[in-house]
Design a protein around this motif. Structure first.
Motif, PDB file in Angstrom:
ATOM      1  N   ASP A 182       0.813  -1.136   0.083  1.00  0.00           N
ATOM      2  CA  ASP A 182       0.016   0.076  -0.058  1.00  0.00           C
ATOM      3  C   ASP A 182       0.824   1.230  -0.016  1.00  0.00           C
ATOM      4  O   ASP A 182       1.971   1.326   0.398  1.00  0.00           O
ATOM      5  N   ASN A 183       0.394   2.408  -0.315  1.00  0.00           N
ATOM      6  CA  ASN A 183       0.853   3.558  -0.411  1.00  0.00           C
ATOM      7  C   ASN A 183      -0.043   4.552   0.551  1.00  0.00           C
ATOM      8  O   ASN A 183      -1.147   4.327   0.906  1.00  0.00           O
ATOM      9  N   PRO A 184       0.598   5.632   0.957  1.00  0.00           N
ATOM     10  CA  PRO A 184       0.353   6.248   2.179  1.00  0.00           C
ATOM     11  C   PRO A 184      -1.063   7.203   1.812  1.00  0.00           C
ATOM     12  O   PRO A 184      -1.572   7.850   2.603  1.00  0.00           O
ATOM     13  N   ASP A 185      -1.176   7.728   0.685  1.00  0.00           N
ATOM     14  CA  ASP A 185      -2.344   8.299   0.222  1.00  0.00           C
ATOM     15  C   ASP A 185      -3.142   8.076  -1.259  1.00  0.00           C
ATOM     16  O   ASP A 185      -2.635   7.140  -1.834  1.00  0.00           O
ATOM     17  N   SER A 186      -4.217   8.489  -1.460  1.00  0.00           N
ATOM     18  CA  SER A 186      -5.003   8.057  -2.482  1.00  0.00           C
ATOM     19  C   SER A 186      -4.443   8.482  -3.907  1.00  0.00           C
ATOM     20  O   SER A 186      -4.915   8.048  -5.198  1.00  0.00           O
ATOM     21  N   THR A 187      -3.469   9.421  -3.805  1.00  0.00           N
ATOM     22  CA  THR A 187      -2.930   9.872  -4.833  1.00  0.00           C
ATOM     23  C   THR A 187      -1.557   9.078  -5.750  1.00  0.00           C
ATOM     24  O   THR A 187      -1.110   9.353  -6.599  1.00  0.00           O
ATOM     25  N   SER A 188      -1.265   8.071  -4.567  1.00  0.00           N
ATOM     26  CA  SER A 188      -0.324   6.970  -5.019  1.00  0.00           C
ATOM     27  C   SER A 188      -0.693   6.162  -6.333  1.00  0.00           C
ATOM     28  O   SER A 188      -1.515   6.124  -6.737  1.00  0.00           O
ATOM     29  N   ASP A 189       0.307   5.515  -6.573  1.00  0.00           N
ATOM     30  CA  ASP A 189       0.498   4.782  -7.890  1.00  0.00           C
ATOM     31  C   ASP A 189      -0.778   3.571  -7.624  1.00  0.00           C
ATOM     32  O   ASP A 189      -1.221   3.021  -8.810  1.00  0.00           O
ATOM     33  N   SER A 190      -0.684   3.132  -6.622  1.00  0.00           N
ATOM     34  CA  SER A 190      -1.660   1.772  -6.342  1.00  0.00           C
ATOM     35  C   SER A 190      -3.084   2.117  -6.030  1.00  0.00           C
ATOM     36  O   SER A 190      -3.303   3.298  -5.637  1.00  0.00           O
ATOM     37  N   VAL A 191      -3.853   1.246  -6.495  1.00  0.00           N
ATOM     38  CA  VAL A 191      -5.375   1.559  -6.004  1.00  0.00           C
ATOM     39  C   VAL A 191      -5.324   1.320  -4.319  1.00  0.00           C
ATOM     40  O   VAL A 191      -4.740   0.472  -3.748  1.00  0.00           O
ATOM     41  N   GLY A 192      -6.386   2.327  -4.196  1.00  0.00           N
ATOM     42  CA  GLY A 192      -6.341   2.359  -2.480  1.00  0.00           C
ATOM     43  C   GLY A 192      -6.905   1.095  -1.764  1.00  0.00           C
ATOM     44  O   GLY A 192      -7.826   0.363  -2.256  1.00  0.00           O
ATOM     45  N   PHE A 193      -6.308   0.742  -0.816  1.00  0.00           N
ATOM     46  CA  PHE A 193      -6.892  -0.675   0.002  1.00  0.00           C
ATOM     47  C   PHE A 193      -6.283  -0.535   1.421  1.00  0.00           C
ATOM     48  O   PHE A 193      -5.501   0.288   1.767  1.00  0.00           O
ATOM     49  N   SER A 194      -6.909  -1.324   2.283  1.00  0.00           N
ATOM     50  CA  SER A 194      -6.342  -1.409   3.454  1.00  0.00           C
ATOM     51  C   SER A 194      -5.036  -1.819   3.710  1.00  0.00           C
ATOM     52  O   SER A 194      -4.622  -3.077   3.304  1.00  0.00           O
ATOM     53  N   PRO A 195      -4.110  -1.247   4.189  1.00  0.00           N
ATOM     54  CA  PRO A 195      -2.723  -1.937   4.364  1.00  0.00           C
ATOM     55  C   PRO A 195      -2.356  -3.072   5.050  1.00  0.00           C
ATOM     56  O   PRO A 195      -1.615  -3.847   5.151  1.00  0.00           O
ATOM     57  N   LEU A 196      -3.502  -3.362   5.994  1.00  0.00           N
ATOM     58  CA  LEU A 196      -3.380  -4.642   6.735  1.00  0.00           C
ATOM     59  C   LEU A 196      -3.839  -5.616   6.193  1.00  0.00           C
ATOM     60  O   LEU A 196      -3.695  -6.784   6.660  1.00  0.00           O
ATOM     61  N   THR A 197      -4.566  -5.715   5.044  1.00  0.00           N
ATOM     62  CA  THR A 197      -5.128  -6.619   4.526  1.00  0.00           C
ATOM     63  C   THR A 197      -4.870  -7.034   3.013  1.00  0.00           C
ATOM     64  O   THR A 197      -5.682  -7.362   2.103  1.00  0.00           O
ATOM     65  N   ASP A 198      -3.781  -6.318   2.615  1.00  0.00           N
ATOM     66  CA  ASP A 198      -3.432  -6.185   1.334  1.00  0.00           C
ATOM     67  C   ASP A 198      -2.969  -7.712   0.630  1.00  0.00           C
ATOM     68  O   ASP A 198      -2.734  -8.546   1.289  1.00  0.00           O
ATOM     69  N   GLN A 199      -2.504  -7.673  -0.643  1.00  0.00           N
ATOM     70  CA  GLN A 199      -2.160  -9.013  -1.327  1.00  0.00           C
ATOM     71  C   GLN A 199      -0.666  -9.464  -0.317  1.00  0.00           C
ATOM     72  O   GLN A 199      -0.421 -10.816  -0.525  1.00  0.00           O
ATOM     73  N   GLY A 200      -0.249  -8.412   0.077  1.00  0.00           N
ATOM     74  CA  GLY A 200       1.287  -8.872   0.648  1.00  0.00           C
ATOM     75  C   GLY A 200       0.905  -9.560   1.930  1.00  0.00           C
ATOM     76  O   GLY A 200       1.855 -10.292   2.564  1.00  0.00           O
ATOM     77  N   THR A 201      -0.125  -9.888   2.484  1.00  0.00           N
ATOM     78  CA  THR A 201      -0.383 -10.550   3.548  1.00  0.00           C
ATOM     79  C   THR A 201      -0.598 -12.071   3.328  1.00  0.00           C
ATOM     80  O   THR A 201      -0.882 -12.837   4.064  1.00  0.00           O
ATOM     81  N   ILE A 202      -0.688 -12.498   1.968  1.00  0.00           N
ATOM     82  CA  ILE A 202      -0.991 -13.632   1.306  1.00  0.00           C
ATOM     83  C   ILE A 202       0.359 -14.778   1.487  1.00  0.00           C
ATOM     84  O   ILE A 202       1.440 -14.254   1.335  1.00  0.00           O
ATOM     85  N   ASN A 203       0.290 -15.921   2.206  1.00  0.00           N
ATOM     86  CA  ASN A 203       1.558 -16.734   2.286  1.00  0.00           C
ATOM     87  C   ASN A 203       2.148 -16.776   0.917  1.00  0.00           C
ATOM     88  O   ASN A 203       1.652 -17.196  -0.266  1.00  0.00           O
ATOM     89  N   GLY A 204       3.514 -16.645   1.138  1.00  0.00           N
ATOM     90  CA  GLY A 204       4.404 -17.076  -0.009  1.00  0.00           C
ATOM     91  C   GLY A 204       4.634 -15.567  -1.031  1.00  0.00           C
ATOM     92  O   GLY A 204       5.524 -15.604  -1.856  1.00  0.00           O
ATOM     93  N   VAL A 205       3.792 -14.553  -0.821  1.00  0.00           N
ATOM     94  CA  VAL A 205       4.007 -13.576  -1.711  1.00  0.00           C
ATOM     95  C   VAL A 205       5.057 -12.470  -1.192  1.00  0.00           C
ATOM     96  O   VAL A 205       5.063 -12.179   0.073  1.00  0.00           O
ATOM     97  N   VAL A 206       5.924 -11.959  -2.041  1.00  0.00           N
ATOM     98  CA  VAL A 206       6.842 -11.028  -1.818  1.00  0.00           C
ATOM     99  C   VAL A 206       6.031  -9.655  -1.838  1.00  0.00           C
ATOM    100  O   VAL A 206       5.817  -9.383  -2.747  1.00  0.00           O
ATOM    101  N   SER A 207       5.946  -8.988  -0.684  1.00  0.00           N
ATOM    102  CA  SER A 207       5.600  -7.737  -0.446  1.00  0.00           C
ATOM    103  C   SER A 207       6.557  -6.582  -0.533  1.00  0.00           C
ATOM    104  O   SER A 207       7.481  -6.577   0.211  1.00  0.00           O
ATOM    105  N   ALA A 208       6.737  -5.809  -1.626  1.00  0.00           N
ATOM    106  CA  ALA A 208       7.685  -4.866  -1.729  1.00  0.00           C
ATOM    107  C   ALA A 208       7.329  -3.265  -1.379  1.00  0.00           C
ATOM    108  O   ALA A 208       6.094  -2.757  -1.733  1.00  0.00           O
ATOM    109  N   ALA A 209       8.166  -2.721  -0.456  1.00  0.00           N
ATOM    110  CA  ALA A 209       7.742  -1.171  -0.270  1.00  0.00           C
ATOM    111  C   ALA A 209       8.629  -0.232  -0.704  1.00  0.00           C
ATOM    112  O   ALA A 209       9.830  -0.890  -1.206  1.00  0.00           O
ATOM    113  N   ALA A 210       8.339   1.188  -0.848  1.00  0.00           N
ATOM    114  CA  ALA A 210       9.293   1.776  -1.108  1.00  0.00           C
ATOM    115  C   ALA A 210      10.137   2.661  -0.392  1.00  0.00           C
ATOM    116  O   ALA A 210       9.638   3.351   0.670  1.00  0.00           O
TER     117      ALA A 210
END
Length: 441
Positions: free
Chosen positions: A203-231
């Protein structure tokens, strides 16, 4: 006070800057106010030693990469001479346009993310790809609603992963954020079982970021096996909230450069360049690093590549150690990644369970084992799981089961017919005997 992880990354960046001082001209702890998006990109290019990797023949050649985005303009000069294909199998049942010449937010985003992998530097943005000779397939969701073109309960992300695995992708990444869905568990299990790596932007900190807005605690990066990359920026700082605080995504796996980078085009114009920040940039950066590692170590499984990724962060080889301050296992680092032989590491995915920042509980180890045995298995708990092979058809195991069921049903039908015939014979015989007794009385 900066976190220990940030200080470690800062030390690694400082060491790189001292080595490359004549080329960079500025230390990462004192970034000039006039620095541009292109200067930032060039800085990370040098810090990651990408030219040195290319000079050594590591360009991603022979490695299949899948990009899950919305739209792309594949005909731009930045992709000339590159291996780029837009999948002819739609992700969405609506079959929306994926390849387009319209310079809209969806197409500019997808084009920029692809250029970070295989761009040739042409155009105002000057983006060069980390893995310019990789074999890239783009899977698009379109710019509107997307209903996955499959009967199973699965998100566009999950179905895109399945299609990418079917297409033979070794590295799969998305910079389109989304909420984790349990129905995607079988798709991620399928990818892990087939030796692929899945990377998702956080997730990114605001709605103007490149990613579609979603909850930072339930994003796809919480799925087992997925590499979650932050900037992070050149100072090794995370992105900031409106209040100026570090934007912490606790399930982060690794961080990478992604603040004030160039983008391909502006709305309505492909000939100019904009500037953007976000984890969207970190995802292809990490994917590009893993692509070069996959080329150098072709026998390494996806699990082993992930093991190497998290044990070579911050410019050092070490036992993986994770923090929950938004840095995860640290900064992905190409030079140390390329000197660590992943085939000597365990062939098991290290990003399973809460100790790795994963909170969804899926895919389970049982789902992964089922995928190894039967492909894309939808329901492990079912006594007759529905499986699909790489073409999406019923698997051989499923076909064999159907054949067995057919024989059983056919056998029962034959027995019923025999039983009816025997009963009729007995009834007729009894009636004839009674008739005969009546005649002789």
């Amino acid at each position: 006070m900066r976190s220990r992880a940030a200080r470690a990354i800062g030390a690694a960046l400082l060491a790189v800057t001292v080595t490359l001082a004549p080329l960079l001209g500025a230390a990462p702890t004192a970034v000039a106010a006039t620095d541009t998006a292109q200067a930032n990109l060039d800085y990370w290019w040098s810090a990651y030693g990408i030219d040195a990797a290319h000079d050594a023949g590591l360009t991603g050649k022979g490695v299949k990469v899948a990009i899950l985005e919305q739209q792309i303009n594949p005909d731009l000069p930045i992709f000339e001479g590159r291996s780029l294909r837009v999948s002819d199998k739609p992700v969405c049942a609506e079959d929306p346009p994926v390849a387009t010449t319209d310079a809209n937010p969806s197409s500019r985003h997808g084009t920029t993310m692809t250029a970070l992998i295989i761009g040739n530097g042409e155009g105002a943005d000057g983006i060069r790809g980390i893995a310019p000779d990789a074999d890239v397939t783009f899977y698009g969701y379109g710019s509107g609603n997307c209903t996955p073109d499959i009967e199973e309960q699965i998100s566009p992300f999950g179905y895109g992963v399945k299609l990418a695995v079917d297409g033979g992708a070794k590295i799969i990444f998305t910079s389109i954020g989304g909420t984790a869905q349990e129905g995607d568990g079988p798709a991620i299990a399928y990818a892990i079982a087939r030796g692929a790596v899945v990377i998702s932007a956080s997730d990114n900190p605001d709605s103007t970021s490149d990613s579609v807005g979603f909850s930072p605690l339930t994003d796809q990066g919480t799925i087992n096996g997925v590499v979650s990359a932050a900037a992070i920026d050149r100072n090794a700082d995370l992105q900031k909230t409106d209040a100026g605080d570090p934007y912490v995504i606790p399930q982060t796996t690794v961080v990478a450069g992604g603040v004030r980078f160039p983008s391909v085009g502006r709305d309505g114009d492909w000939t100019t360049s904009g500037t953007a920040s976000g984890s969207s940039y970190a995802s292809p950066t990490v994917a590009g690093m893993l692509t070069l590692a996959a080329q150098k170590f072709p026998d390494a499984t996806g699990n082993q590549l992930v093991q190497a990724l998290i044990s070579t962060t911050n410019g050092q080889q070490h036992e993986p150690a994770r923090t929950e301050d938004g840095y995860g296992y640290g900064a992905a680092w190409l030079p140390t990644l390329l000197v660590s032989d992943p085939t000597a590491l365990p062939d098991e995915n290290p990003l399973m369970g809460e100790s790795a920042g994963k909170t969804t509980g899926y895919p389970t180890s049982e789902q992964i084992e089922a995928a190894k045995a039967g492909g894309f298995v939808v329901a492990v708990e079912s006594p007759r799981p529905r499986s699909f092979n790489e073409d999406g058809d019923a698997s051989a195991a499923g076909s064999d089961m159907s054949a067995v069921i057919g024989w059983v049903v056919g056998g029962v039908a034959v027995l019923l017919v025999i039983a009816v015939i025997v009963t009729l014979v007995i009834v007729i015989t009894i009636r004839r005997r009674k008739a005969g007794e009546g005649t002789h009385s």
